[in-house]
Enzyme design. Structure first.
Site, short mmCIF file in Angstrom:
data_model
loop_
_atom_site.label_atom_id
_atom_site.label_comp_id
_atom_site.label_asym_id
_atom_site.label_seq_id
_atom_site.Cartn_x
_atom_site.Cartn_y
_atom_site.Cartn_z
N GLY A 1 99.58 78.41 -8.02
CA GLY A 1 99.94 77.03 -8.33
C GLY A 1 100.38 76.25 -7.10
O GLY A 1 100.07 75.07 -6.96
N THR A 2 101.10 76.91 -6.22
CA THR A 2 101.61 76.22 -5.02
C THR A 2 100.46 75.64 -4.21
O THR A 2 100.50 74.47 -3.80
CB THR A 2 102.41 77.22 -4.15
OG1 THR A 2 103.50 77.71 -4.92
CG2 THR A 2 102.92 76.58 -2.88
N ASN B 1 109.94 73.62 -15.24
CA ASN B 1 110.16 75.07 -15.12
C ASN B 1 111.61 75.48 -15.28
O ASN B 1 111.89 76.65 -15.48
CB ASN B 1 109.62 75.58 -13.78
CG ASN B 1 110.05 74.75 -12.61
OD1 ASN B 1 109.81 73.55 -12.56
ND2 ASN B 1 110.73 75.36 -11.66
N GLN C 1 103.78 76.00 -15.87
CA GLN C 1 104.62 76.48 -16.99
C GLN C 1 103.97 76.13 -18.32
O GLN C 1 104.09 76.88 -19.28
CB GLN C 1 106.02 75.85 -16.93
CG GLN C 1 106.87 76.33 -15.78
CD GLN C 1 107.22 77.82 -15.85
OE1 GLN C 1 107.39 78.38 -16.93
NE2 GLN C 1 107.31 78.45 -14.70
N SER D 1 98.33 78.95 -12.52
CA SER D 1 98.76 80.17 -11.87
C SER D 1 98.58 81.35 -12.82
O SER D 1 98.92 81.25 -14.00
CB SER D 1 100.24 80.02 -11.49
OG SER D 1 100.71 81.21 -10.93
N CYS E 1 112.12 80.08 -6.68
CA CYS E 1 112.04 79.68 -5.28
C CYS E 1 113.37 79.17 -4.77
O CYS E 1 113.67 79.24 -3.60
CB CYS E 1 111.00 78.57 -5.10
SG CYS E 1 109.49 78.93 -5.94
#
Ligand code: PLP
Length: 381
Positions: free
Chosen positions: A74-75, A153, A183, A203, A328
């Site tokens: 996803g990032t 999230n 999410q 993701s 994170c």
């Protein structure tokens, strides 16, 4: 304590791989291991497996196969869309997003502003919701990209993505509308075209697939510049040898998830509600966004007089794994930017824990988790 007795309620951070995904990964490593760009039989097998996986994944999200580009997660997908459309020669362009996005979006927004463009933030209200009109108000004739997440999230609060997408084009028809649905896919059905999302971040490890694998949905009317430069993989859109076994495992995880969707999400919903009811009856707590439409797998709890860092350790010692918010950010020990954006009283901002259910959730988990939390909290008061 054996790992199987440990109660894992941190699915929003990551999930264990489904057996179907793991089996597919192992099978694919044995016949899909070759470089999918090569010219021999084993490469063709690998390429076929890649395209078959792309087709399956695109179908599940009502997209065309060419609209799915595989990424490392996803990032990368968030970074790609947000950063790649800004041109260093047109500094009057802007990005519109919200102040409760994941760090992958917020840090990309920082990059956009540090490169001389403007970034505008729509603010969350006290319930964790970004108001549709507040978001649309920020869009103007120079908005290149607008990005609003599907569900948050940390709180699970579902954002007005479909409502924004209906109106955004009447303000600026050339603004690309991106949504981070990382999410969202855990507990909601997402149809990109019907939701008006033009670019989406996905993701695998949140739904029982492998870590380090993800995808970007990109509407076929856009051609994003390559983000990684090198070979001509992924129709020249993303360089680098393609992780075919990981992608095949992602497709297998999504297929299994789809076939059990109502059952799995029903359990998340039921167990979360048992959990919340039980702790509400015993402890002085607040459930963040309780009255809001929330993704059914997330429960963010504010404990009145209990520091969550200490409680987290106590829960861990008693066999319950949860987190303080975004994985994170938790290492950084900084107050959550999402809770700050919601104007949570600074006195209580370090008293929050996120409990997140997922595909391994079983009947009884909500009640068991509540018992552990109540016992640990009562010992701390
Ligand atoms: C909303 C959201 N966006 C993006 C990400 C990053 O995804 P990945 O871990 O695949 O890079 C996460 C993961 O925590 C997330 O929750």
């Amino acid at each position: 304590m054996k790992n199987q007795d440990y109660l894992y309620l941190d699915h929003a951070a990551s999930t264990p791989m489904r057996k179907s995904a793991l089996d597919k990964y192992i099978e694919a490593e044995s016949y899909g291991f070759a470089n999918s760009s090569g010219g021999h039989k084993l490469s063709r097998d690998s390429k076929n497996l890649l395209e078959d996986s792309r087709e399956k994944i695109s179908e599940l999200f009502n997209a065309a196969p060419g609209e799915i580009v595989f990424t490392s997660g996803g990032t990368e997908a968030d970074n790609w869309t947000i950063k790649s459309l800004f041109d260093s020669k047109r500094l009057n362009e802007n990005l519109v997003t919200s102040n409760i996005e994941h760090e992958a979006v917020l840090a990309s927004a920082d990059w956009v502003s540090s490169n001389g463009h403007q970034t505008k933030f729509a603010k969350s209200d006290k319930n964790g919701l970004v108001n549709k009109n507040e978001f649309l108000k920020q869009i103007d004739e120079n908005t290149k990209v607008a990005s609003l997440m599907w569900g948050n999230n940390e709180t699970g609060v579902v954002q007005p993505v479909k409502e924004v997408s209906k109106e955004i084009k009447s303000i600026n028809s050339s603004t690309l509308f991106h949504s981070d649905v990382v999410q969202g896919i855990i507990s909601d059905n997402i149809d990109f075209h019907n939701s008006g999302i033009e670019s989406g971040a996905l993701s695998a490890h949140k739904i029982g697939g492998p870590k380090g694998v993800g995808a970007m949905f990109i509407n076929s009317k856009y051609k994003l510049p390559s983000f990684l430069h090198g070979g001509k993989q992924e129709l020249e859109r993303r360089a680098g040898t393609v992780d075919v076994p990981g992608i095949a495992a992602f497709a297998a995880a999504l297929e299994e998830q789809q076939s059990k969707f109502d059952e799995e999400v029903g359990l998340m919903k039921d167990e979360r509600s048992i959990f919340e009811e039980k702790i509400k009856n015993s402890l002085d707590i607040k459930i963040v966004g309780e009255s809001m439409n929330r993704l059914p797998h997330i429960s963010n709890i504010q404990f009145k007089d209990i520091n969550s860092e200490v409680l987290l350790i106590q829960l861990d010692l008693n066999g319950l794994g949860v987190s303080r918010g975004s994985a994170c950010a938790s290492g950084a020990q900084k107050p959550s930017h999402v809770l700050e954006a919601m104007n949570i009283n600074p006195k209580f901002i370090n008293n929050h824990l996120r409990f997140s259910f997922g595909w391994t959730t079983q009947i009884g988990d909500g009640s068991r988790a509540a018992d552990i939390v109540i016992k640990a909290a009562e010992e701390m008061i």
